[in-house]
Design an enzyme around this catalytic site. Structure first.
Site: not given
Length: 304
Positions: A85, A189
């Site tokens: 991430s 996301h």
């Protein structure tokens, strides 16, 4: 072959930066980055409580700063880098794609943009432990949730609205042992982060970009990326798309990685690697006390 990895949001804990600031030059470096992005990283990394550093706009720059600081103290030359991430911005800097200060400016934009996007709708994330990937993904889609992080080792992180996360805790996929809500402030996301993508794309146009100097593994699909512009394009897009850390670890194995070191605040990715990469030596940089052991591991594995 050594891989240096950087963790994503949720790895931060109150005061975790304190021991790193005792290293020579570290406090000055953090002060410079703080001035550059308008955020007191030293305060948030040493004195702020858990709720304060849960704020996306704070957590993300803090994590990248800690990762870069710990990697600099390690002074390693890994053969491979990757990040989970937001840790992918750390990895891009470690690979030489962008300068450290540019990475902090970019992650500041990312964090602010994602915090703004998260404020539109009450959303969240939860980790699912155990179960079959295909069964789990199908069940999440039925509930309107996104498999935002596929982490390997039997762990998938679902993301969606607060109501959808609540429904998931009452209706787990077959084979899943536990559903654990995560201390993050939004459905990262996923499509809920689309407004942040536009802000990050605009900020990325000002970057000076070079090609990676070491093997860079993208968390979008576990592929190696040799073009700097492509690295940045993927950094922008991953804000609203799932992280496939399971595929990154498959690539580590294919590349012949024999040791994995996780930059500060380490621990999460080492835990995943221990389950998914048997035989690979692992070490998490939690405090500077771990540096000597990490250097010993590097001396054994970084020469390949």
């Amino acid at each position: 072959m050594l891989v240096l990895v950087a963790p994503g949001q949720g790895a931060q804990t109150p005061g975790f930066l304190t021991p790193w600031l005792e290293l020579p030059g570290a406090a000055a470096r953090i002060a410079g980055w703080s001035d550059a992005i308008g955020l007191d990283l030293a305060h948030y990394g040493t004195k702020a409580d858990a709720d304060e550093i849960r704020d996306t706009a704070v957590a993300q720059p803090l994590l990248v700063a800690a990762g870069l600081l710990s990697a600099a103290a390690l002074d390693a030359s890994p053969g491979v880098v990757a990040g989970h991430s937001v840790g992918e911005i750390t990895a891009a800097a470690l690979a030489g794609v962008i300068e450290d200060e540019a990475a902090l400016r970019l992650v500041r934009t990312r964090g602010l943009g994602m915090a703004e996007a998260a404020a539109v709708t009450e959303t969240g994330m939860a980790a699912l432990l155990g179960g079959d990937l295909e069964v789990t993904v199908a069940h999440l889609e039925k509930l309107g949730l996104t498999p935002a992080n596929v982490n390997g080792g039997g762990q998938v992180v679902a993301a969606g609205t607060a109501a959808q996360i609540a429904a998931l805790t009452e209706d787990k996929p077959e084979g899943v042992r536990r559903v654990v809500p995560l201390k993050v402030a939004g459905a990262f996301h996923t499509r809920h982060m689309a407004p942040a993508v536009d802000k990050l794309r605009a900020a990325a146009t000002a970057l000076t970009v070079t090609d990676p100097k070491v093997t860079y593994v993208s968390n979008a699909d576990g592929k190696t990326v040799a073009d700097g512009a492509e690295v940045i394009s993927r950094l922008v897009g991953q804000v609203a798309n799932p992280v496939r850390w399971d595929l990154c670890m498959e690539t580590f194995a294919e590349l012949g990685v024999t040791a994995l070191i996780e930059a500060a605040p380490g621990g999460t990715l080492v835990g995943l690697a221990k389950r998914a990469l048997p035989g690979v030596k692992t070490l998490a940089l939690k405090t500077p006390d771990d540096l000597d052991a990490a250097r010993a591991l590097i001396s054994e594995h970084a020469g390949a």
